[in-house]
Design an enzyme around this catalytic site. Sequence first.
Site, PDB file in Angstrom:
ATOM      1  N   LYS A 240       0.833  -1.195   0.000  1.00 16.97           N
ATOM      2  CA  LYS A 240       0.000   0.000   0.000  1.00 16.97           C
ATOM      3  C   LYS A 240       0.873   1.251   0.000  1.00 16.97           C
ATOM      4  O   LYS A 240       1.941   1.254   0.613  1.00 16.97           O
ATOM      5  CB  LYS A 240      -0.874   0.041   1.264  1.00 16.97           C
ATOM      6  CG  LYS A 240      -1.955  -1.008   1.380  1.00 16.97           C
ATOM      7  CD  LYS A 240      -2.699  -0.842   2.704  1.00 16.97           C
ATOM      8  CE  LYS A 240      -3.748  -1.921   2.917  1.00 16.97           C
ATOM      9  NZ  LYS A 240      -4.913  -1.712   2.044  1.00 16.97           N
ATOM     10  N   ARG A 314     -10.178 -11.701   2.583  1.00 12.13           N
ATOM     11  CA  ARG A 314     -11.103 -12.745   2.135  1.00 12.13           C
ATOM     12  C   ARG A 314     -10.455 -14.127   2.166  1.00 12.13           C
ATOM     13  O   ARG A 314     -11.151 -15.141   2.263  1.00 12.13           O
ATOM     14  CB  ARG A 314     -11.628 -12.410   0.745  1.00 12.13           C
ATOM     15  CG  ARG A 314     -10.613 -12.435  -0.366  1.00 12.13           C
ATOM     16  CD  ARG A 314     -11.063 -11.640  -1.590  1.00 12.13           C
ATOM     17  NE  ARG A 314     -11.069 -10.212  -1.299  1.00 12.13           N
ATOM     18  CZ  ARG A 314     -11.497  -9.278  -2.147  1.00 12.13           C
ATOM     19  NH1 ARG A 314     -11.960  -9.639  -3.333  1.00 12.13           N
ATOM     20  NH2 ARG A 314     -11.472  -8.011  -1.823  1.00 12.13           N
TER      21      ARG A 314
END
Length: 460
Positions: A240, A314
């Site tokens: 990020k 996820r």
Amino acid sequence: MSLTFAPASTDSIPLHIVDEGNFSVWLEDQSAEVKAWATVSGFTAAAGQALALPAHDGSIQQALVGFGTKESRARRRFILAAAAQKLPKGTYHIASGLPADQAEVECLGWLLGGYIYDRYRSKSAAAALLVAPKGIDASQIEQMAKAEQLTRDLINTPAADMGPDALEAAARDLAQNYGAACSVITGDALLDENLPMIHTVGRAADRAPRLIEIRKGTSGPKLTLVGKGVCFDTGGLNLKPGASMGIMKKDMGGAANVLGLTQMILAADLPVQLRVLIPAVENAVSGNAFRPGDVLTSRKGLTVEINNTDAEGRLVLADALALADEDTPDLLISMATLTGAARVAVGPDLAPFYTDDDRDAGALTKAAANTADPVWRMPFHTPYETMIEPDIADLDNAPAGGFAGSITAALFLRRFAGNSRYMHFDIYAWSPKPAPGRTKGGTSQGIRALFTALPDMLGL
């Protein structure tokens, strides 16, 4: 800090809640001193206004709170909390004007407004305390506030002090406090127990990945809660940028919310078989970090192509959901700070949720309105299933194109929930700016609504 009501006292200060539309009528019945003081102070009963009325000796004789209009109340939550921040130090009791159907929510807001995070810096506690008015369930309101305090504290704690090990400690403390069982699978033992994606995501960190489990109850419907516990998310090898990494301590907000909900359920002793699963990891960067292009095999046997290591939540949830489904729960709920797409869709205040059960959706929506805990139903749009199916594996963890990001993530998770009656929350768990009843920082989303709706959803 304790977010509780003050003991009843003969010295408590009367607090009058005045609707803006009826203020002129209310004022006509007051003494000349009250009329004059309200006038010179500019009090109009606008939402969140507060005014202390002095006695002749300089003490506070009574206080007024503006309740605004129906239109102004629709634009904000927790009117009493806004006013409480402006009242002088003291203990207050509500003498008049609080509508019975809004009393519990407004009193909850007052308590939540007393939250402070003071682990690293001392701060002053709330100055204005409230005596619980008659007719409300004061104990349940205090339990909701206590759950909010736990959730906020966990999220607000920096990752240096809230890694997978500390999240495990918090879960063990909660279980011990309510006589529940807590067990943990750690490190390479995850591979032995066929939880490979939890291990893969967390193996690059110096604090071992783990699956935390809490259990309580042997009768009643089976309720299983799964919370994403990514204690810090660098994005992995798909690193990020700094601006996006700044609040990634909150990426365990799903786990924090699940633990807050668990605390409410245990405190209320709901007659359920409760199971809580929290995959706790850090998504870090090192030589053994998983890579874009890798294909992982999940607990369920489905293969997953990794197209972005920043879509790690996820993956850890998938193994936990597959494990949960094997126990055939009557209701399976997951909570996760999963996608930026959800924030684009509904902003930071609404908690989007997914379910195929219209009755559950209706019960939750009704409960949300009654607890000032706004939620919004999103669709499990099955035609989008093809978007999560790549060429070389069963599933894609980060479909290209950028469309429907929250929906495709929810569909990914539904593949692992199996035949369970399933509900998923894609929450933000963060207040970007302070508001009445909410400080800037970690926050709960959806758990008050869920707790209130569970009896209806489970037939309790």
